[in-house]
Design a protein around this motif. Structure first.
Motif, PDB file in Angstrom:
ATOM      1  N   GLY A   1      11.964   4.923  12.827  1.00 49.21           N
ATOM      2  CA  GLY A   1      11.728   3.497  12.669  1.00 49.21           C
ATOM      3  C   GLY A   1      12.389   2.956  11.405  1.00 49.21           C
ATOM      4  N   MET A   2      11.871   1.825  10.874  1.00 47.70           N
ATOM      5  CA  MET A   2      12.452   1.204   9.696  1.00 47.70           C
ATOM      6  C   MET A   2      11.355   0.728   8.755  1.00 47.70           C
ATOM      7  SD  MET A   2      11.551  -2.152  10.258  1.00 47.70           S
ATOM      8  CE  MET A   2      12.685  -2.943   9.147  1.00 47.70           C
ATOM      9  N   LEU A   3      11.750   0.554   7.456  1.00 50.62           N
ATOM     10  CA  LEU A   3      10.829   0.091   6.428  1.00 50.62           C
ATOM     11  C   LEU A   3      11.558  -0.878   5.501  1.00 50.62           C
ATOM     12  CD1 LEU A   3       9.117   3.444   5.358  1.00 50.62           C
ATOM     13  CD2 LEU A   3       8.042   1.594   6.648  1.00 50.62           C
ATOM     14  N   LEU A   4      10.821  -1.810   4.914  1.00 52.58           N
ATOM     15  CA  LEU A   4      11.302  -2.640   3.823  1.00 52.58           C
ATOM     16  C   LEU A   4      10.498  -2.268   2.579  1.00 52.58           C
ATOM     17  CD1 LEU A   4      11.644  -6.109   5.566  1.00 52.58           C
ATOM     18  CD2 LEU A   4      13.487  -4.549   4.904  1.00 52.58           C
ATOM     19  N   ILE A   5      11.209  -1.870   1.525  1.00 57.11           N
ATOM     20  CA  ILE A   5      10.545  -1.336   0.338  1.00 57.11           C
ATOM     21  C   ILE A   5      10.782  -2.276  -0.841  1.00 57.11           C
ATOM     22  CG2 ILE A   5      10.360   0.652  -1.200  1.00 57.11           C
ATOM     23  CD1 ILE A   5      11.594   2.345   1.081  1.00 57.11           C
ATOM     24  N   ASP A   6       9.684  -2.654  -1.492  1.00 54.46           N
ATOM     25  CA  ASP A   6       9.777  -3.461  -2.712  1.00 54.46           C
ATOM     26  C   ASP A   6       9.994  -2.542  -3.910  1.00 54.46           C
ATOM     27  OD1 ASP A   6       9.377  -5.971  -1.516  1.00 54.46           O
ATOM     28  OD2 ASP A   6       7.216  -5.564  -1.381  1.00 54.46           O
ATOM     29  N   PRO A   7      10.776  -3.016  -4.921  1.00 54.42           N
ATOM     30  CA  PRO A   7      11.108  -2.153  -6.064  1.00 54.42           C
ATOM     31  C   PRO A   7      10.120  -2.314  -7.220  1.00 54.42           C
ATOM     32  CG  PRO A   7      12.378  -4.138  -6.197  1.00 54.42           C
ATOM     33  CD  PRO A   7      11.536  -4.285  -4.971  1.00 54.42           C
ATOM     34  N   ALA A   8      10.273  -1.380  -8.146  1.00 55.07           N
ATOM     35  CA  ALA A   8       9.628  -1.522  -9.468  1.00 55.07           C
ATOM     36  C   ALA A   8      10.765  -1.665 -10.478  1.00 55.07           C
ATOM     37  CB  ALA A   8       8.772  -0.301  -9.768  1.00 55.07           C
ATOM     38  N   LEU A   9      10.686  -2.679 -11.375  1.00 57.76           N
ATOM     39  CA  LEU A   9      11.746  -2.950 -12.352  1.00 57.76           C
ATOM     40  C   LEU A   9      11.346  -2.371 -13.710  1.00 57.76           C
ATOM     41  CD1 LEU A   9      14.444  -4.308 -13.037  1.00 57.76           C
ATOM     42  CD2 LEU A   9      13.136  -6.411 -13.543  1.00 57.76           C
TER      43      LEU A   9
END
Length: 403
Positions: free
Chosen positions: A66-74
């Motif tokens: 499947g697929m994922l959208l990943i938010d970052p840490a800055l």
């Protein structure tokens, strides 16, 4: 599932494109810092990018699940994207793409399964095979790690099997996720025990039954106390020990059918299953002299030789007495080969004719050597009749019997 994932991923990419067109001033200049492209399942996977501003673009990742959208840490102008366990624990290729960047940033990395298996998926079939070395069962092994990933190709699997007093070991390698071994039968029958091992992980034991092959032709015989046609004694038919082409005794329960053809062409049959390779069936003697031709068959597979049995006629004559104005008819005594009374149950038929028209046939069985008929006047009115009495294939005709 893959189609749904594809639709979702396309939708997210379209949304991201709209964001890029409408917000040119938010484009992020990013540079990939992570150079490692090979990971092990279960390992922490973090993709790092250096950025020139505080923008937080989303990372799009997809694999075969499947697929994922990943938010970052800055952190200090470095974007860190931690791949979730749901994806990091699955082996295979992972493709990624950084959305909302000043230039297209995309790539991929590969997650390898762990080197040592946690479990062994094993499959075996068929559970029974035919002796002789031609038939075989297939043993399939899929060694998997703790996350259920199949181990990499060329992983060694040891397949052991034991048959009778011998033990065998075979080395096979996984290919396209599986390892398999065709285990051929031996000339003898018995049980084959099968197991496998990969590194220190062992499968459970499986059992295969090696059964006899198709039966070969055989011989038959018979046993009897006498060969008189008394309609009471029993003849036993038996086979030789039935074997297959490898000299194995056939399986218990193999059905053998004996076909008996009389002198007049009538066919009788009796059947029996084999026990220790031998089938024994029985048949009651005829009530009249006859010759039997007997042959046995295992349907569609094997047949026996042919034997002949002769039965001696016992009854050559008998008395018939008319009384009570000919309405009582007594037949007997019916005597056997030592002048003893015939066993109960010998069939006697009375045929009644008026002219050339048959009015009735009355069947009775002997009791203590006699059969008696009582003709009811309501059923057979007064008149002149012809009567035929038949037993043991001997007929007696009585004309002009007045009732």
């Amino acid at each position: 599932m893959r189609k749904i994932s594809y639709i979702l991923s396309t939708a997210f990419l379209l949304i991201s494109s709209v964001r890029l067109v409408g917000q040119e001033h938010d484009k992020t200049r990013a540079v990939l810092l992570t150079v490692k492209t090979q990971f092990e399942a279960g390992q922490d996977i973090v993709l790092k990018f250096s950025v020139a501003n505080d923008s937080l673009p989303v990372l799009y990742c997809s694999n075969s699940y499947g697929m994922l959208l990943i938010d970052p840490a800055l952190k200090n102008n470095i974007l860190e994207y931690k791949i979730p366990d749901v994806m990091a624990n699955r082996s295979g290729l992972v493709n990624w793409k950084l959305l909302n960047a000043d230039k297209t940033l995309s790539g991929g990395f590969y997650i390898n399964p762990k080197e040592h298996p946690e479990t062994m998926e094993t499959y075996l079939g068929p559970p029974t095979i035919e002796a002789g070395g031609r038939d075989y069962t297939m043993f399939v092994v899929i060694p998997t790690d703790i996350y259920g990933n199949a181990l990499k190709d060329s992983t060694e699997v040891i397949v052991n099997h034991q048959f009778l007093a011998s033990e065998y070991t075979n080395r096979v390698l996984t290919h396209d996720l599986i390892a398999y071994k065709n285990l051929y039968s031996y000339k003898k029958t018995g049980r084959m025990a099968i197991g496998s091992r990969t590194f220190e992980t062992n499968s459970k034991e499986y059992i295969i039954d090696v059964l006899p092959a198709i039966p070969t032709d055989f011989k038959i015989g018979y046993e009897q106390n006498h060969n008189y046609a008394d309609g009471n004694q029993v003849t036993s038919f038996f086979t030789s020990i039935i074997r297959d082409r490898n000299d194995n005794v056939v399986s218990d329960g193999t059905l053998v059918t004996f076909y008996i053809t009389s002198k007049t062409g009538h066919i009788l049959k009796t059947s029996a299953p084999t026990i220790n390779g031998i089938a024994i069936a029985k048949m009651v003697h005829p009530d009249h002299g006859d010759t039997w031709t007997v042959q046995a068959f295992i349907e569609g597979m094997a047949e026996s030789d042919t034997i002949l049995l002769d039965f001696k006629q016992i009854i050559t004559d008998y008395k018939v007495v008319f009384s009570n104005n000919n309405r009582t008819i007594t037949i007997g005594p019916l005597q056997s080969f030592m002048d003893q009374m015939m066993p109960d149950g010998l069939q006697v038929k009375l045929h009644i004719y008026r002219g050339n028209t048959k009015l009735d046939m009355i069947l009775k069985e002997s009791f203590e050597g006699f059969v008696s008929y009582r003709l009811n006047s309501n059923e057979i009115p007064g008149g002149t009749y012809k009567m035929i009495i038949e037993t043991a294939r001997i007929e007696k005709i009585f004309e002009n019997i007045k009732l």
